[in-house]
Design a protein around this motif. Structure first.
Motif, mmCIF file in Angstrom:
data_model
loop_
_atom_site.group_PDB
_atom_site.id
_atom_site.type_symbol
_atom_site.label_atom_id
_atom_site.label_comp_id
_atom_site.label_asym_id
_atom_site.label_seq_id
_atom_site.Cartn_x
_atom_site.Cartn_y
_atom_site.Cartn_z
ATOM 1 N N PHE A 28 0.616 -1.226 0.033
ATOM 2 C CA PHE A 28 0.047 -0.078 0.167
ATOM 3 C C PHE A 28 0.811 1.186 0.117
ATOM 4 C CE2 PHE A 28 -1.863 3.438 2.369
ATOM 5 C CZ PHE A 28 -3.121 3.430 1.709
ATOM 6 N N HIS A 29 0.585 2.176 -0.891
ATOM 7 C CA HIS A 29 1.412 3.573 -0.894
ATOM 8 C C HIS A 29 0.297 4.847 -0.927
ATOM 9 C CE1 HIS A 29 4.943 1.568 -1.996
ATOM 10 N NE2 HIS A 29 4.361 0.758 -3.054
ATOM 11 N N ALA A 30 0.711 5.575 0.330
ATOM 12 C CA ALA A 30 -0.083 6.869 0.472
ATOM 13 C C ALA A 30 0.773 7.915 -0.243
ATOM 14 C CB ALA A 30 -0.278 7.060 1.735
ATOM 15 N N ARG A 45 6.286 11.166 6.186
ATOM 16 C CA ARG A 45 6.583 9.919 6.267
ATOM 17 C C ARG A 45 6.318 9.226 7.719
ATOM 18 N NH1 ARG A 45 11.992 7.507 3.970
ATOM 19 N NH2 ARG A 45 10.601 5.707 4.306
ATOM 20 N N LYS A 46 6.434 10.004 8.506
ATOM 21 C CA LYS A 46 6.204 9.373 10.030
ATOM 22 C C LYS A 46 4.452 9.088 10.109
ATOM 23 C CE LYS A 46 10.145 11.811 12.345
ATOM 24 N NZ LYS A 46 10.474 13.007 12.992
ATOM 25 N N LEU A 47 3.833 9.918 9.509
ATOM 26 C CA LEU A 47 2.430 9.736 9.363
ATOM 27 C C LEU A 47 1.668 8.586 8.362
ATOM 28 C CD1 LEU A 47 1.517 13.621 9.310
ATOM 29 C CD2 LEU A 47 1.527 11.859 11.420
ATOM 30 N N GLY A 48 2.781 7.912 7.766
ATOM 31 C CA GLY A 48 2.521 6.862 6.805
ATOM 32 C C GLY A 48 2.152 7.253 5.435
ATOM 33 N N VAL A 49 2.706 8.330 5.042
ATOM 34 C CA VAL A 49 2.739 9.001 3.560
ATOM 35 C C VAL A 49 4.283 8.630 3.060
ATOM 36 C CG1 VAL A 49 2.476 10.839 2.061
ATOM 37 C CG2 VAL A 49 1.158 10.814 4.004
ATOM 38 N N LEU A 363 -3.324 5.012 7.721
ATOM 39 C CA LEU A 363 -2.240 4.926 6.986
ATOM 40 C C LEU A 363 -1.018 4.108 7.481
ATOM 41 C CD1 LEU A 363 -1.825 8.579 5.499
ATOM 42 C CD2 LEU A 363 -3.610 6.654 4.704
ATOM 43 N N LEU A 364 -0.684 4.222 8.470
ATOM 44 C CA LEU A 364 0.334 3.550 9.329
ATOM 45 C C LEU A 364 -0.095 2.122 9.608
ATOM 46 C CD1 LEU A 364 1.393 5.933 12.082
ATOM 47 C CD2 LEU A 364 2.770 5.314 10.097
ATOM 48 N N GLU A 365 -1.349 1.699 9.630
ATOM 49 C CA GLU A 365 -1.721 0.306 9.715
ATOM 50 C C GLU A 365 -1.469 -0.072 8.431
ATOM 51 O OE1 GLU A 365 -5.653 -2.264 11.413
ATOM 52 O OE2 GLU A 365 -5.873 -0.339 11.156
ATOM 53 N N LEU A 366 -2.303 0.395 7.292
ATOM 54 C CA LEU A 366 -2.118 -0.200 6.032
ATOM 55 C C LEU A 366 -0.400 -0.403 5.664
ATOM 56 C CD1 LEU A 366 -5.111 1.644 4.481
ATOM 57 C CD2 LEU A 366 -4.917 -0.888 5.078
ATOM 58 N N ARG A 367 0.487 0.609 5.774
ATOM 59 C CA ARG A 367 1.546 0.683 5.498
ATOM 60 C C ARG A 367 2.334 -0.417 6.399
ATOM 61 N NH1 ARG A 367 4.446 1.594 1.786
ATOM 62 N NH2 ARG A 367 6.039 2.394 2.984
ATOM 63 N N GLY A 368 1.832 -0.971 7.416
ATOM 64 C CA GLY A 368 2.689 -1.855 8.465
ATOM 65 C C GLY A 368 2.338 -3.111 7.957
ATOM 66 N N GLY A 369 1.895 -3.689 6.780
ATOM 67 C CA GLY A 369 1.822 -4.796 6.263
ATOM 68 C C GLY A 369 0.397 -5.432 6.052
ATOM 69 N N LEU A 370 -0.797 -4.720 6.619
ATOM 70 C CA LEU A 370 -1.954 -5.104 6.413
ATOM 71 C C LEU A 370 -2.316 -4.736 4.876
ATOM 72 C CD1 LEU A 370 -4.713 -6.534 7.540
ATOM 73 C CD2 LEU A 370 -5.245 -4.225 8.224
ATOM 74 N N GLY A 371 -2.058 -3.650 4.509
ATOM 75 C CA GLY A 371 -2.342 -3.324 3.161
ATOM 76 C C GLY A 371 -1.904 -4.170 2.187
ATOM 77 N N ALA A 372 -0.368 -4.701 2.440
ATOM 78 C CA ALA A 372 0.136 -5.461 1.369
ATOM 79 C C ALA A 372 -0.531 -7.087 1.337
ATOM 80 C CB ALA A 372 1.421 -5.738 1.979
ATOM 81 N N GLN A 373 -1.243 -7.302 2.758
ATOM 82 C CA GLN A 373 -1.675 -8.559 2.686
ATOM 83 C C GLN A 373 -3.188 -8.587 2.053
ATOM 84 O OE1 GLN A 373 -0.698 -11.624 4.544
ATOM 85 N NE2 GLN A 373 -2.175 -12.114 2.829
ATOM 86 N N LEU A 374 -3.782 -7.328 2.062
ATOM 87 C CA LEU A 374 -5.112 -7.272 1.376
ATOM 88 C C LEU A 374 -4.823 -7.416 -0.059
ATOM 89 C CD1 LEU A 374 -6.790 -4.477 3.502
ATOM 90 C CD2 LEU A 374 -7.465 -6.964 3.400
ATOM 91 N N ILE A 375 -3.677 -6.526 -0.512
ATOM 92 C CA ILE A 375 -3.396 -6.739 -1.952
ATOM 93 C C ILE A 375 -2.942 -7.954 -2.429
ATOM 94 C CG2 ILE A 375 -1.606 -5.712 -3.585
ATOM 95 C CD1 ILE A 375 -1.401 -3.183 -1.924
ATOM 96 N N ALA A 376 -2.305 -8.894 -1.526
ATOM 97 C CA ALA A 376 -2.155 -10.360 -1.948
ATOM 98 C C ALA A 376 -3.227 -11.126 -2.244
ATOM 99 C CB ALA A 376 -0.960 -10.733 -0.962
ATOM 100 N N LEU A 377 -4.500 -10.768 -1.912
ATOM 101 C CA LEU A 377 -5.500 -11.366 -1.798
ATOM 102 C C LEU A 377 -6.652 -11.224 -3.270
ATOM 103 C CD1 LEU A 377 -6.808 -10.787 1.805
ATOM 104 C CD2 LEU A 377 -5.752 -13.003 0.881
#
Length: 717
Positions: A28-30, A45-49, A363-377
């Motif tokens: 996931f990218h913001a 960047r500290k905010l997930g962007v 944003l931090l939650e999605l950038r922390g791996g959850l976004g990548a997991q959703l993308i992989a599905l």
């Protein structure tokens, strides 16, 4: 919507960390659209962007300018994407010009004015530049190739061909393009649609003496027609949809020539309908789409290209905005472009605005791996197919304009955006019903029906025809065979009232099947009677029906993820819910970590904003492993090997964190790696001044929740 005006860019400061030789869009990218300072980027960047924008070169590429353009984002460690490389071609009637800096659609409104002043002036329907103009197509291919070559070393997230593109002004319906190059291309295209000129004349009710004489009617002429034959007008509309998609594909191919790993994209896409928005064609014309999502366009586009990278746009903040972003992720979005027209997301001192504070946890939650997991599905296979018929949409548009009697040429893109037409309503109702039943919405084309989709192995068990006014004889035959073989056919309106090109039939093609067709509001019951149900049920804990909940079913290998969210359009579910499975399974809540090792039910309380994400697998999932060298020196690039404790067919997103001797992980050097089958590598380059001593690497598997650790002694060089 948006029309943008700024500039910004790229990546790399501190520890350089990332997946070795990763390709594609795995995380996931913001992305911040407006130009910012390096200090602001660093705060973001500290905010997930993690991404920034830079304008591409529309003239000759100037390599010497690139370092200057990239300076601020590069210093802050941001990724970049290239913006508006060919907006002058793809968004010719919706863009800023120096002469009219406050009127982004001046050229279109001027065309409307000219037509009102002189309806006989056919030159108003010549698009400049023409989408079929060979000179312009070659120019765009070269431009994209050259930009690709120049920026490939910086690994842009994507290269945007055009912002808010369209045949005319976005989704506005207009009689483009009657330029000689376009008419020549149309005639060539028509030769592929009809076996002979005689066949075309029979279909259109025309008497052209040669192919070179074939000319489509204007909308005004089509509206004046009274014989119910809309074929010539709808064929021209279909050709222009094809010309628009082909022109985009030319830009995509040019970009791929210059940067083979690059992704082409468009931003600000519109609802299915006028302006070139036929998502059967568009889905494969580019690699990336920033989608506004109107008219269920995201589900439609990803049905025809599951690998399409979809982005959403962030204009605001607060719970409603967070909910919308979550919803887009469940539809398949892989990132977010933030619009910050007031330049106040963060201030010069790095302090976040209220909007930034509201968005940052998501944003931090999605950038922390959850976004990548959703993308992989991927959406689970659907037993229900929904016909998406652009020709029917063309016919419906013309019938509506004829019935209302107002000047068609006064309609704008905004008019089309707000047009709550019967097809849009029927598609929305279909998607709503299916997601409430836990059945994935999946769209198919008439061509797919004609080529045997309904009788192929793994064929759908039900077919929905939302306002399918126009059906070809081959599609009608396939639907008849499907229904005779026991398939459920759901119909809204009178399917097949027109043939596949838009000529009204004396009797609708499926009129005799009317008693056997299920009305749209009876779809849920009909599917249940046919045994077309999800392999789970969601109930109130007292056994009552759980209303107002949409369920997306996503899969990877043997793992199913159920994404449950409150339905914003209905009453929120009250009380606690219970999800019941057909058989015991391992269940893990991907967001709060709750774990049930062997259960056939789990209690669920839905959040009003964020979804509940439940990973379900028949057996316990393996965990991660991490292996690497025991020591390294400052300045070294270190490679760790990531794997799973046992083979698994599911894609596992791992959150990677490096801990210096101080013990506090640095968010700027965290990252994500997706494991698919075999193991993978993670690399980090330690700068010469990196703290020496004991470093730790931590790999957390998002699916299983299991964690692996590794250690490394960093010595001075």
């Amino acid at each position: 919507m948006k029309l943008r005006i700024a500039i910004a860019l790229l990546a790399g400061c501190g520890l350089a960390a990332g997946p070795a030789q990763a390709s594609g869009w795995q995380d996931f990218h913001a992305i911040m659209w407006q130009t910012q300072s390096a200090a602001r980027y660093t705060a973001m960047r500290k905010l997930g962007v993690d991404g920034a924008m830079v304008f591409g070169f529309r003239g000759e590429v100037e390599p010497a300018r690139i370092p200057e353009l990239l300076a601020a984002p590069l210093k802050a460690g941001m990724r970049i994407y290239l913006e508006n490389v060919a907006t002058d071609f793809y968004s010719a009637y919706h863009r800023w010009t120096p002469q009219h800096p406050t009127e982004p659609n001046f050229l279109f409104t001027e065309a409307q004015r000219r037509y009102r002043a002189d309806p006989s002036d056919q030159s108003v329907f010549i698009r400049t530049p023409g989408l079929s103009d060979p000179v312009w197509l070659a120019r765009i291919a070269t431009r994209m190739r050259d930009n690709g070559r120049a920026f490939a070393p910086y690994r842009p997230l994507f290269y945007n061909l055009g912002d808010e593109p369209g045949i005319a002004d976005l989704a506005a319906a207009w009689d483009f393009d009657r330029a000689p190059s376009s008419l020549s291309a149309m005639r060539l295209w028509l030769r592929g649609q009809y076996p002979s000129l005689a066949a075309l004349n029979r279909q259109w009710g025309s008497d052209f003496a040669s192919w070179d004489a074939v000319t489509p009617p204007t909308t005004t002429a089509a509206l004046a027609r009274t014989d119910g034959n809309e074929s010539a007008w709808t064929d021209f509309r279909s050709f222009m949809d094809e010309a628009f998609a082909h022109a985009l594909r030319v830009g995509t191919d040019g970009l791929h020539e210059g940067d083979p790993d690059g992704l082409s994209g468009i931003e600000g896409t519109q609802a299915p309908g006028p302006g070139g928005y036929d998502y059967i064609r568009l889905a494969h014309a580019v690699d990336v789409m920033e989608m506004y999502g109107a008219g269920d366009s995201t589900d439609i586009a990803r049905s025809f290209n599951p690998d399409l990278v979809v982005l959403t746009t962030g204009f605001g903040g607060g719970p409603a905005e967070n909910r919308r972003i979550w919803h887009s992720m469940l539809q398949g979005a892989r990132g977010l472009i933030l619009w910050d027209s007031k330049l106040d997301f963060v201030d010069d001192a790095g302090a976040p605005s209220q909007r930034a504070r509201e968005l940052a946890p998501l944003l931090l939650e999605l950038r922390g791996g959850l976004g990548a997991q959703l993308i992989a599905l991927r959406p689970a296979p659907s037993p229900v197919a929904i016909l998406y018929s652009p020709t029917s949409q063309h016919v419906q548009w013309l019938l509506a304009r004829r019935a209302e009697g107002t000047p068609w040429n006064d309609r704008t893109s905004e008019t089309e955006w707000k047009d709550d037409n019967p097809m849009r309503r029927a598609i929305a109702a279909t998607v709503r019903t299916l997601t409430h039943l836990g059945l994935p919405p999946h769209f198919v084309s008439a061509a797919m029906l004609e080529h045997g989709l309904l009788s192929a192995p793994g064929a759908p068990r039900a077919l929905v025809l939302p306002q399918a006014l126009a059906l070809s004889p081959a599609a009608v035959a396939a639907i008849r065979q499907f229904q005779a073989s026991g398939g459920v056919v759901v119909a809204d309106g009178a399917p097949g009232a027109f043939d596949g090109h838009g000529r009204r039939l004396d009797t609708p093609a499926l009129a005799d099947l009317a008693p056997h067709l299920v009305p749209l509001d009876g779809m849920a019951d009909a599917l249940a009677r046919a045994g077309i149900i999800a392999g789970f049920s969601l109930r109130q804990t007292d056994g009552g029906k759980a209303g107002g909940v949409a369920i997306r079913v996503l899969r990877s290998g043997g793992v199913t993820v159920l994404a449950l969210e409150r339905d914003a359009a209905g009453a929120p579910p009250s009380g606690r819910l219970e999800l019941r499975l057909a058989a015991p399974a391992t269940i893990r809540d991907l967001r709060d970590g709750r774990f049930s090792p062997a259960a056939d039910r789990i209690a669920v309380t839905l959040d009003p904003v964020a979804p509940t994400l439940l990973a379900i697998s028949p057996a316990p999932l393996p965990g991660p492993t991490v292996a690497g060298p025991a020591e390294a020196a400052s300045g070294d690039t270190v490679t760790w090997r990531l794997a799973l404790t046992a083979p698994d067919s599911a894609a596992h997103a791992l959150r990677i964190r490096l801990f210096p001797p101080s013990g506090q992980p640095d968010a700027s050097i965290s990252g994500v790696r997706v494991l698919r089958g075999a193991g993978a590598e993670w690399q980090a380059t330690f700068p010469p001044d990196a703290p020496t001593g004991r470093w730790r690497i931590e790999a957390t598997d998002i699916l299983s929740g299991k964690v692996a650790h590794g250690e490394l002694q960093l010595k001075p060089r």
